[in-house]
Design an enzyme around this catalytic site. Sequence first.
Site, PDB file in Angstrom:
ATOM      1  N   SER A 264       0.658  -1.244   0.135  1.00 55.12           N
ATOM      2  CA  SER A 264       0.032  -0.001  -0.057  1.00 55.12           C
ATOM      3  C   SER A 264       0.950   1.376  -0.013  1.00 55.12           C
ATOM      4  CB  SER A 264      -0.946   0.088   1.114  1.00 55.12           C
ATOM      5  OG  SER A 264      -1.914   0.957   1.218  1.00 55.12           O
TER       6      SER A 264
ATOM      7  N   HIS B  91      -2.315  -1.118  -4.293  1.00 55.13           N
ATOM      8  CA  HIS B  91      -3.853  -1.049  -4.548  1.00 55.13           C
ATOM      9  C   HIS B  91      -4.272   0.253  -4.518  1.00 55.13           C
ATOM     10  CE1 HIS B  91      -4.726  -1.623  -0.008  1.00 55.13           C
ATOM     11  NE2 HIS B  91      -3.857  -0.562  -0.118  1.00 55.13           N
TER      12      HIS B  91
END
Length: 196
Positions: free
Chosen positions: A101, A126
Amino acid sequence: MPIGVPKVPFRNPGEEDAVWVDVYNRLYRERLLFLGQEVDSEISNQLIGLMVYLSIENDTKDLYLFINSPGGWVIPGVAIYDTMQFVQPDVHTICMGLAASMGSFLLAGGEITKRLAFPHARVMIHQPASSFYEAQTGEFILEAEELLKLRESLTRVYVQRTGKPLWVVSEDMERNVFMSATEAQAHGIVDLVAVK
């Protein structure tokens, strides 16, 4: 029983006797920085302060940011990224363990050609997440608009830093995409995979 942070001897230039400092302070003096937790405002401010201080102290000596992070908050992470781009010294990024992330975003933000992953490291990208379930309807709409702006901004940075087309990065950000170190290299998030 916790042992706390280990202490190591350190001798200041011009002094005869060494003093005991915690290992992180010793490593900071060598320009080695660590992100070993979730990104939040506290760790963000610490890393930003260290990067700015070390840049002022010597603006030609590179900085090294070691990353083992599950991700975290977007705005504090973007603040670290912006500081990495702002300071004069090159910032090497090194993934050890996991850069997921926001951790992968910071990994990609290192100086191009100076981004490295250890052989067994994992990288995950993501789209940014939000806490919609806590918001009222009006807040929900405003938050959704802000989230879309953040997603566009992060996507543009990944496109610039990886050299991948916009459609590839956008598609990858639709879901959790986990990568090995070599896959992260092929994806342009890192430039090198460390070898033994």
